[in-house]
Write a protein that holds these residues in place. Structure first.
Motif, PDB file in Angstrom:
ATOM      1  N   ASP A  10     -34.233  63.910 -62.341  1.00 44.08           N
ATOM      2  CA  ASP A  10     -34.961  65.112 -61.934  1.00 44.08           C
ATOM      3  C   ASP A  10     -34.086  66.150 -61.241  1.00 44.08           C
ATOM      4  OD1 ASP A  10     -34.633  63.515 -59.677  1.00 44.08           O
ATOM      5  OD2 ASP A  10     -36.495  64.219 -58.752  1.00 44.08           O
ATOM      6  N   ASP A  11     -32.842  65.796 -60.911  1.00 43.86           N
ATOM      7  CA  ASP A  11     -31.891  66.767 -60.363  1.00 43.86           C
ATOM      8  C   ASP A  11     -31.322  67.562 -61.546  1.00 43.86           C
ATOM      9  OD1 ASP A  11     -29.591  68.108 -59.452  1.00 43.86           O
ATOM     10  OD2 ASP A  11     -29.218  66.610 -57.900  1.00 43.86           O
ATOM     11  N   ILE A  12     -31.836  68.757 -61.750  1.00 44.46           N
ATOM     12  CA  ILE A  12     -31.493  69.538 -62.940  1.00 44.46           C
ATOM     13  C   ILE A  12     -30.012  69.899 -62.966  1.00 44.46           C
ATOM     14  CG2 ILE A  12     -31.993  71.620 -64.264  1.00 44.46           C
ATOM     15  CD1 ILE A  12     -34.224  69.513 -64.212  1.00 44.46           C
ATOM     16  N   ASP A  13     -29.430  70.231 -61.816  1.00 49.85           N
ATOM     17  CA  ASP A  13     -28.009  70.581 -61.773  1.00 49.85           C
ATOM     18  C   ASP A  13     -27.147  69.396 -62.179  1.00 49.85           C
ATOM     19  OD1 ASP A  13     -28.569  73.152 -60.981  1.00 49.85           O
ATOM     20  OD2 ASP A  13     -28.354  72.731 -58.836  1.00 49.85           O
ATOM     21  N   LEU A  14     -27.456  68.213 -61.625  1.00 49.13           N
ATOM     22  CA  LEU A  14     -26.700  67.014 -61.986  1.00 49.13           C
ATOM     23  C   LEU A  14     -26.880  66.692 -63.467  1.00 49.13           C
ATOM     24  CD1 LEU A  14     -25.019  64.505 -61.384  1.00 49.13           C
ATOM     25  CD2 LEU A  14     -27.124  63.359 -60.624  1.00 49.13           C
ATOM     26  N   ALA A  15     -28.112  66.807 -63.947  1.00 47.19           N
ATOM     27  CA  ALA A  15     -28.385  66.512 -65.352  1.00 47.19           C
ATOM     28  C   ALA A  15     -27.595  67.444 -66.270  1.00 47.19           C
ATOM     29  CB  ALA A  15     -29.880  66.635 -65.644  1.00 47.19           C
ATOM     30  N   ALA A  16     -27.551  68.730 -65.923  1.00 44.38           N
ATOM     31  CA  ALA A  16     -26.817  69.699 -66.741  1.00 44.38           C
ATOM     32  C   ALA A  16     -25.329  69.372 -66.765  1.00 44.38           C
ATOM     33  CB  ALA A  16     -27.039  71.113 -66.209  1.00 44.38           C
ATOM     34  N   THR A  17     -24.798  68.956 -65.615  1.00 46.58           N
ATOM     35  CA  THR A  17     -23.378  68.592 -65.538  1.00 46.58           C
ATOM     36  C   THR A  17     -23.070  67.395 -66.437  1.00 46.58           C
ATOM     37  OG1 THR A  17     -23.181  69.416 -63.269  1.00 46.58           O
ATOM     38  CG2 THR A  17     -21.538  67.815 -63.997  1.00 46.58           C
ATOM     39  N   VAL A  18     -23.932  66.377 -66.370  1.00 46.06           N
ATOM     40  CA  VAL A  18     -23.724  65.163 -67.174  1.00 46.06           C
ATOM     41  C   VAL A  18     -23.851  65.476 -68.664  1.00 46.06           C
ATOM     42  CG1 VAL A  18     -24.669  62.893 -67.748  1.00 46.06           C
ATOM     43  CG2 VAL A  18     -24.468  63.597 -65.349  1.00 46.06           C
ATOM     44  N   VAL A  19     -24.890  66.207 -69.033  1.00 44.78           N
ATOM     45  CA  VAL A  19     -25.106  66.540 -70.452  1.00 44.78           C
ATOM     46  C   VAL A  19     -23.938  67.341 -71.008  1.00 44.78           C
ATOM     47  CG1 VAL A  19     -26.536  67.858 -72.068  1.00 44.78           C
ATOM     48  CG2 VAL A  19     -27.625  66.426 -70.323  1.00 44.78           C
ATOM     49  N   ASP A  20     -23.468  68.332 -70.238  1.00 43.71           N
ATOM     50  CA  ASP A  20     -22.347  69.170 -70.693  1.00 43.71           C
ATOM     51  C   ASP A  20     -21.064  68.356 -70.819  1.00 43.71           C
ATOM     52  OD1 ASP A  20     -24.013  71.346 -70.762  1.00 43.71           O
ATOM     53  OD2 ASP A  20     -23.313  72.219 -68.875  1.00 43.71           O
ATOM     54  N   TYR A  21     -20.821  67.479 -69.864  1.00 44.36           N
ATOM     55  CA  TYR A  21     -19.600  66.660 -69.907  1.00 44.36           C
ATOM     56  C   TYR A  21     -19.621  65.723 -71.110  1.00 44.36           C
ATOM     57  CZ  TYR A  21     -15.888  63.487 -68.407  1.00 44.36           C
ATOM     58  OH  TYR A  21     -14.735  62.725 -68.346  1.00 44.36           O
ATOM     59  N   PHE A  22     -20.764  65.084 -71.335  1.00 43.42           N
ATOM     60  CA  PHE A  22     -20.864  64.169 -72.469  1.00 43.42           C
ATOM     61  C   PHE A  22     -20.733  64.903 -73.793  1.00 43.42           C
ATOM     62  CE2 PHE A  22     -23.363  60.619 -70.107  1.00 43.42           C
ATOM     63  CZ  PHE A  22     -22.169  60.141 -69.598  1.00 43.42           C
ATOM     64  N   GLU A  23     -21.232  66.131 -73.837  1.00 50.69           N
ATOM     65  CA  GLU A  23     -21.115  66.908 -75.076  1.00 50.69           C
ATOM     66  C   GLU A  23     -19.647  67.133 -75.425  1.00 50.69           C
ATOM     67  OE1 GLU A  23     -22.567  71.199 -76.984  1.00 50.69           O
ATOM     68  OE2 GLU A  23     -23.161  70.620 -74.950  1.00 50.69           O
ATOM     69  N   VAL A  24     -18.833  67.386 -74.417  1.00 53.89           N
ATOM     70  CA  VAL A  24     -17.390  67.558 -74.638  1.00 53.89           C
ATOM     71  C   VAL A  24     -16.783  66.265 -75.191  1.00 53.89           C
ATOM     72  CG1 VAL A  24     -15.170  67.942 -73.497  1.00 53.89           C
ATOM     73  CG2 VAL A  24     -17.143  69.351 -72.886  1.00 53.89           C
ATOM     74  N   GLU A  25     -17.340  65.128 -74.758  1.00 50.29           N
ATOM     75  CA  GLU A  25     -16.847  63.822 -75.219  1.00 50.29           C
ATOM     76  C   GLU A  25     -17.530  63.366 -76.508  1.00 50.29           C
ATOM     77  OE1 GLU A  25     -14.369  62.185 -73.860  1.00 50.29           O
ATOM     78  OE2 GLU A  25     -14.106  63.641 -72.240  1.00 50.29           O
ATOM     79  N   SER A  26     -18.269  64.272 -77.149  1.00 48.59           N
ATOM     80  CA  SER A  26     -18.978  63.986 -78.411  1.00 48.59           C
ATOM     81  C   SER A  26     -20.036  62.908 -78.249  1.00 48.59           C
ATOM     82  CB  SER A  26     -17.976  63.590 -79.508  1.00 48.59           C
ATOM     83  OG  SER A  26     -17.067  64.643 -79.750  1.00 48.59           O
ATOM     84  N   ILE A  27     -20.670  62.887 -77.085  1.00 43.85           N
ATOM     85  CA  ILE A  27     -21.783  61.971 -76.821  1.00 43.85           C
ATOM     86  C   ILE A  27     -23.064  62.796 -76.767  1.00 43.85           C
ATOM     87  CG2 ILE A  27     -22.836  60.388 -75.161  1.00 43.85           C
ATOM     88  CD1 ILE A  27     -20.046  59.558 -74.320  1.00 43.85           C
ATOM     89  N   SER A  28     -24.032  62.455 -77.605  1.00 46.25           N
ATOM     90  CA  SER A  28     -25.316  63.157 -77.627  1.00 46.25           C
ATOM     91  C   SER A  28     -26.187  62.639 -76.490  1.00 46.25           C
ATOM     92  CB  SER A  28     -26.015  62.933 -78.967  1.00 46.25           C
ATOM     93  OG  SER A  28     -27.301  63.502 -78.956  1.00 46.25           O
ATOM     94  N   CYS A  29     -26.678  63.543 -75.644  1.00 41.40           N
ATOM     95  CA  CYS A  29     -27.434  63.137 -74.456  1.00 41.40           C
ATOM     96  C   CYS A  29     -28.753  63.907 -74.366  1.00 41.40           C
ATOM     97  CB  CYS A  29     -26.598  63.363 -73.200  1.00 41.40           C
ATOM     98  SG  CYS A  29     -27.397  62.822 -71.674  1.00 41.40           S
ATOM     99  N   ASP A  30     -29.867  63.204 -74.632  1.00 44.38           N
ATOM    100  CA  ASP A  30     -31.182  63.789 -74.390  1.00 44.38           C
ATOM    101  C   ASP A  30     -31.495  63.715 -72.905  1.00 44.38           C
ATOM    102  OD1 ASP A  30     -31.457  64.223 -77.075  1.00 44.38           O
ATOM    103  OD2 ASP A  30     -32.805  62.526 -77.437  1.00 44.38           O
ATOM    104  N   HIS A  31     -32.364  64.621 -72.435  1.00 44.00           N
ATOM    105  CA  HIS A  31     -32.672  64.643 -71.007  1.00 44.00           C
ATOM    106  C   HIS A  31     -34.176  64.723 -70.773  1.00 44.00           C
ATOM    107  CE1 HIS A  31     -33.352  67.064 -67.188  1.00 44.00           C
ATOM    108  NE2 HIS A  31     -32.933  65.888 -66.769  1.00 44.00           N
ATOM    109  N   ALA A  32     -34.650  63.952 -69.797  1.00 44.72           N
ATOM    110  CA  ALA A  32     -36.031  64.036 -69.328  1.00 44.72           C
ATOM    111  C   ALA A  32     -35.993  64.181 -67.812  1.00 44.72           C
ATOM    112  CB  ALA A  32     -36.819  62.789 -69.713  1.00 44.72           C
ATOM    113  N   ALA A  33     -36.863  65.035 -67.269  1.00 39.63           N
ATOM    114  CA  ALA A  33     -36.854  65.307 -65.833  1.00 39.63           C
ATOM    115  C   ALA A  33     -37.869  64.464 -65.062  1.00 39.63           C
ATOM    116  CB  ALA A  33     -37.117  66.792 -65.580  1.00 39.63           C
ATOM    117  N   ASN A  34     -38.649  63.648 -65.768  1.00 39.99           N
ATOM    118  CA  ASN A  34     -39.584  62.754 -65.082  1.00 39.99           C
ATOM    119  C   ASN A  34     -39.757  61.470 -65.882  1.00 39.99           C
ATOM    120  OD1 ASN A  34     -42.107  62.941 -66.878  1.00 39.99           O
ATOM    121  ND2 ASN A  34     -41.730  65.114 -66.437  1.00 39.99           N
ATOM    122  N   GLY A  35     -40.344  60.466 -65.246  1.00 39.44           N
ATOM    123  CA  GLY A  35     -40.450  59.158 -65.877  1.00 39.44           C
ATOM    124  C   GLY A  35     -41.368  59.111 -67.082  1.00 39.44           C
TER     125      GLY A  35
END
Length: 226
Positions: A10-35
């Protein structure tokens, strides 16, 4: 590196950082902000790794993890959390997580752990199910609609592998390695045990069949309705 993962955070800033970093590493990352949204994505897609925060809105990470495991999903789960007490870690493992990373963390370490987890399935699942067929891994028994199958240790391993790959063809080589490891008998042994497993499914009137894939292996799938 081709990895498909889900991040429930649910930490949108952290989620954006992780998603962007993984994208650079060619890892597809879906995101959900709640359970609740996270559970919906898990039910709709196949992921190689699931990353869960604990303090999630609508459904906390412990509950989400438990629901994933109760559905027989053996995708590896890594919990990301600021909770670093032993009690919290034990609760996470009791709920079915495979690994634990305390915030704040180095994103390079997260990448290393994700790659390692993506190469295996979780050992935290207690049962597998395909329709009304349930395989209880700890007790090493199987039931169809409450009727027990009489399985040998070998046919249990065969059924486990076929259920984990339900509706997907499994090669003879993969099946034999799952049962016998490196020291394998002749291929006729596999045929004998598959025959026994089919007979057990027939005895409990299971609406499942083990179909032969010519020149390849076998598939466990539900029978088409008449």
């Amino acid at each position: 590196m081709s990895i498909n993962i889900l991040l429930v955070e649910d930490d949108i800033d952290l989620a954006a950082t992780v998603v962007d970093y993984f994208e650079v590493e060619s890892i597809s990352c879906d995101h959900a902000a709640n359970g609740v949204h996270g559970l919906a994505l898990v039910e709709a897609h196949d992921y190689q790794v699931i990353l869960l925060d604990i303090n999630l809105p609508e459904m906390d990470g412990f509950t989400l993890c438990q629901k994933i495991r109760d559905s027989s999903n053996d995708t590896p789960i890594l919990m990301l959390t600021a909770r670093d007490t032993l009690v919290d870690k034990v609760a996470g493992f009791d709920a079915g997580t495979d690994d634990y990373l305390v915030k704040p963390f180095e994103i390079e370490e997260l990448l290393i752990r994700v790659v390692a987890l993506s190469k295996r399935r979780s050992g935290q699942v207690s049962k597998l199910s395909v329709g009304k067929l349930v395989l209880q891994l700890k007790e090493r028994v199987a039931f169809f609609d409450g009727r027990e199958l009489k399985l040998t240790p070998i046919t249990f391993k065969l059924l486990e592998k076929l259920m984990r790959e339900s509706a997907k063809p499994v090669s003879r080589a993969v099946l034999m390695h799952a049962v016998w490891g490196e020291e394998q008998p002749d291929s006729n042994s596999l045929k004998v045990h598959i025959h026994h497993l089919r007979k057990q499914l027939e005895k409990v009137q299971a609406d499942l069949s083990i179909e032969t894939e010519p020149g390849f292996g076998f598939t466990l799938r539900e029978k088409a309705a008449l």
